[in-house]
Design a protein around this motif. Structure first.
Motif, mmCIF file in Angstrom:
data_model
loop_
_atom_site.group_PDB
_atom_site.id
_atom_site.type_symbol
_atom_site.label_atom_id
_atom_site.label_comp_id
_atom_site.label_asym_id
_atom_site.label_seq_id
_atom_site.Cartn_x
_atom_site.Cartn_y
_atom_site.Cartn_z
ATOM 1 N N UNK A 21 0.954 -1.238 -0.089
ATOM 2 C CA UNK A 21 0.022 0.062 0.075
ATOM 3 C C UNK A 21 0.850 1.344 0.089
ATOM 4 N N UNK A 22 0.201 2.442 0.020
ATOM 5 C CA UNK A 22 1.020 3.520 -0.179
ATOM 6 C C UNK A 22 1.840 4.077 1.250
ATOM 7 N N UNK A 23 1.559 3.315 2.170
ATOM 8 C CA UNK A 23 2.405 3.319 3.304
ATOM 9 C C UNK A 23 3.584 2.540 3.631
ATOM 10 N N UNK A 24 3.644 1.640 2.509
ATOM 11 C CA UNK A 24 4.894 0.447 2.626
ATOM 12 C C UNK A 24 4.289 -0.570 3.328
ATOM 13 N N UNK A 25 3.103 -0.810 3.803
ATOM 14 C CA UNK A 25 2.795 -2.103 4.473
ATOM 15 C C UNK A 25 2.689 -3.413 3.136
ATOM 16 N N UNK A 26 3.286 -4.377 3.358
ATOM 17 C CA UNK A 26 2.991 -5.425 2.497
ATOM 18 C C UNK A 26 2.017 -6.570 2.889
ATOM 19 N N UNK A 27 1.220 -6.641 1.815
ATOM 20 C CA UNK A 27 0.179 -7.555 2.043
ATOM 21 C C UNK A 27 0.216 -8.966 1.731
ATOM 22 N N UNK A 28 1.723 -9.127 1.321
ATOM 23 C CA UNK A 28 1.838 -10.522 0.896
ATOM 24 C C UNK A 28 2.528 -10.749 -0.249
ATOM 25 N N UNK A 29 3.446 -11.815 -0.450
ATOM 26 C CA UNK A 29 4.712 -11.958 -1.288
ATOM 27 C C UNK A 29 4.461 -13.378 -2.175
ATOM 28 N N UNK A 30 5.064 -13.457 -3.536
ATOM 29 C CA UNK A 30 5.096 -14.630 -3.852
ATOM 30 C C UNK A 30 6.159 -14.846 -4.738
ATOM 31 N N UNK A 31 7.160 -15.740 -4.879
ATOM 32 C CA UNK A 31 8.344 -15.911 -5.573
ATOM 33 C C UNK A 31 8.669 -17.083 -6.126
ATOM 34 N N UNK A 32 9.325 -17.201 -7.217
ATOM 35 C CA UNK A 32 10.089 -18.261 -7.858
ATOM 36 C C UNK A 32 11.319 -18.229 -8.200
ATOM 37 N N UNK A 33 11.947 -19.571 -8.773
ATOM 38 C CA UNK A 33 13.264 -19.366 -8.921
ATOM 39 C C UNK A 33 13.503 -18.780 -10.383
ATOM 40 N N UNK A 34 14.381 -17.836 -10.506
ATOM 41 C CA UNK A 34 14.346 -17.005 -11.858
ATOM 42 C C UNK A 34 14.974 -18.010 -12.922
ATOM 43 N N UNK A 35 15.873 -18.743 -12.581
ATOM 44 C CA UNK A 35 16.344 -19.804 -13.593
ATOM 45 C C UNK A 35 15.440 -21.072 -13.868
ATOM 46 N N UNK A 36 14.403 -21.205 -13.258
ATOM 47 C CA UNK A 36 13.474 -22.336 -13.723
ATOM 48 C C UNK A 36 12.949 -21.723 -15.141
ATOM 49 N N UNK A 37 13.140 -20.955 -15.597
ATOM 50 C CA UNK A 37 12.727 -20.242 -17.114
ATOM 51 C C UNK A 37 13.565 -19.841 -17.951
ATOM 52 N N UNK A 38 13.873 -20.624 -18.792
ATOM 53 C CA UNK A 38 15.066 -20.339 -19.983
ATOM 54 C C UNK A 38 14.512 -19.284 -20.910
ATOM 55 N N UNK A 39 13.030 -19.728 -21.291
ATOM 56 C CA UNK A 39 12.466 -18.974 -22.430
ATOM 57 C C UNK A 39 11.688 -17.414 -21.910
ATOM 58 N N UNK A 40 12.148 -16.461 -22.235
ATOM 59 C CA UNK A 40 11.889 -15.130 -21.660
ATOM 60 C C UNK A 40 10.275 -15.203 -21.437
ATOM 61 N N UNK A 41 9.639 -15.656 -22.755
ATOM 62 C CA UNK A 41 8.083 -15.604 -22.700
ATOM 63 C C UNK A 41 7.343 -16.352 -21.566
ATOM 64 N N UNK A 42 8.046 -17.599 -21.376
ATOM 65 C CA UNK A 42 7.554 -18.296 -20.310
ATOM 66 C C UNK A 42 7.917 -17.799 -18.852
ATOM 67 N N UNK A 43 8.992 -17.265 -18.847
ATOM 68 C CA UNK A 43 9.148 -16.340 -17.541
ATOM 69 C C UNK A 43 8.438 -15.427 -17.244
ATOM 70 N N UNK A 44 8.027 -14.445 -18.241
ATOM 71 C CA UNK A 44 7.149 -13.524 -18.020
ATOM 72 C C UNK A 44 5.520 -14.006 -17.746
#
Lengths: 333, 333
Positions: A21-44
């Motif tokens: 939000x606009x005060x810097x409160x984080x409501x949740x995150x998600x992540x994945x391994x960058x290198x799991x995707x070799x083809x840029x379209x798949x990564x996006x």
């Protein structure tokens, strides 16, 4: 409805998205391994899927106000990542991508959402301005200390991008003619002295010069880590303290140069080395004052970052999204 | 009616005013000896009398669009000259003035005219942008080489003033730890190497090291002048050429630092030393490229100033007046 932005942090290892939000409160995150995707379209595809899935993670109804992206070698003007050292994607035909049209690709998935991208250090500066210690400041700089030394300069309330968006490379000013070899190929760069590997090199420099015993003598250059130097310093180890002193001198000199050019209100230190607290802040402050022109002395604040380091990269990227949102909003008025 | 601005250049020796149109054409100048007036009020009376008398000098009817002032130690934000080394005025009671409310005093004489003031190097940068080689550029810097080294940085089409208006002191970044004593009291400042006295010191440094004969051996440190070094270089004198080489290396290193921070499109050199043409430009270019981070190489133009040096200070100050006029005009829209 509450407005939230998404901040995206693209690293060589992980790609993390978070709702902020606009005060810097984080409501949740998600992540994945960058290198799991070799083809840029798949990564996006995967990144944009995460951005959508943040809806499920956050227990709140919201309107998406913008997407901000922090990435190494990001060009703010073009929205491309240019020749990144640690990101390797291919196009669908299997060709290596060197100029990666990141913002354009994200916009295909979110055509009606403002999307902006900048490099990590500029994102850190925006995070500091929106949520951290630089709230209300117009002129300041943030130095990020990690495996390298990054910097983001803010003048008149906005990041100095320069002609090609690659301003803010304080880590590569020469502080020692013919000095240490830097990863960039030059010699004597600030980063070669002031960074996690930099202070490690300084420890071995001090060990080579001294006769006194040190708990750091038991480390190889491979297994010594910043926290070992910090812990040795807390126990009064002379070599560790001398390494901090020398690191502070070079950083103070570099900051004095940055101050001479941009005359900031404050300088913020962020990242691993900055966590060493007084061991790095005190010598840096001392030498910064010494190397500064008289009319800057005792006026410029040297401060640890006011941003919680856990989500700092997400927060910085989201601040860019808020800036973009506010700019568009101002134009509408 | 044609609109003209007045540019005022305040120096320790002369105070010069000139009428300038928006293309940098100068319609006449007037000047007087700065030291003829000890009491500041009397000085201002005389200056404003000159500004009015420019009407008689210029053979043209005009409307006064603004007054721009270039002065050492000028604070753009407050309109004061602060602690100038070479300007000594007293108030009517005979007390020394250290903070001189220059703009406020001029405005008393010209209450309906926009008046602005900045330091010499920032004025030079504005002059370059309005009339010189930086026309149309948004990000560049001007380095003025005289008895000192001044610099004006432009980012996003405006001067970087910083928090307190005293940004742009490239002359006082440390280029040599523990190096030459500088006039500012510090050691190793860029200005101590790259300036008229700086290259002179380098000549004597080279003479001290060499065995080879040089026509510069006939000079004392008192009577050697920049033009002697230049002329010796044109005749192939090895000591003079080596002095230019070393000066170019230090300047190139300083420019590379400025480039790392601000990523300009071009760097302009102005002033005495810059008139040495290829003797200073070639080594500076070579070392600037060498000390720069790879991604800046072969992209940043190093150019001599495009401003005619005869009226450069007047033109720079008048550009500030045009900027002020344009800003007010934009607000009216």
């Amino acid at each position: 409805m509450k407005k939230l932005t998404v901040g995206v942090d693209i690293g060589g290892t992980n790609t993390v998205s978070g709702l902020v939000d606009n005060e810097g409160k984080c409501y949740g995150t998600l992540s994945f391994k960058t290198r799991d995707f070799v083809v840029f379209d798949d990564y996006i595809d995967r990144l944009c899927q995460d951005i959508n899935n943040l809806k499920k993670v956050a227990k709140i109804e919201y309107e998406l106000a913008g997407i901000g992206i922090g990435a190494p070698n990001a060009n703010y003007f073009t929205g491309n990542i240019e020749n990144p050292a640690n990101l390797h994607w291919k196009d669908k035909a299997g060709n290596d991508l060197t100029i990666i049209p990141f913002v354009e690709m994200v916009k295909r998935h979110f055509p009606s959402t403002p999307v902006a991208m900048t490099n990590d250090a500029n994102a850190a500066a925006l995070g500091e301005m929106y949520y951290g210690g630089a709230k209300g400041m117009q002129d300041f700089l943030v130095i990020t200390l990690g495996t390298g030394l990054g910097s983001g300069f803010v003048s008149k309330g906005d990041v100095i991008y320069g002609h090609d968006s690659f301003a803010g490379e304080l880590g590569h000013i020469c502080v020692e003619k013919g000095g240490r070899r830097c990863g960039c190929g030059n010699r004597g760069c600030l980063e070669a002295y002031v960074s996690a590997p930099g202070i490690k090199r300084t420890v071995f420099e001090v060990l080579a010069e001294t006769n006194s015993t040190s708990e750091l003598s038991n480390f190889t250059i491979e297994n010594l880590e910043s926290k070992d130097i910090y812990e040795a310093a807390t126990r009064g180890d002379a070599v560790a303290l001398e390494a901090f002193e020398r690191t502070g001198e070079v950083l103070g000199m570099g900051i004095a140069a940055a101050v001479a050019v941009t005359s900031p209100e404050a300088v913020f230190l962020f990242g691993g080395l900055a966590k060493s607290g007084k061991y790095i802040l005190e010598p840096t402050k001392k030498y910064m004052e010494q190397y500064m022109l008289k009319n800057f002395r005792n006026k410029i604040k040297l401060l640890p970052s006011g941003i919680d380091s856990a989500n700092a990269a997400i927060l910085g990227a989201s601040a860019l999204a808020w800036q973009k949102y506010n700019q568009l909003h101002a134009d509408e008025k």
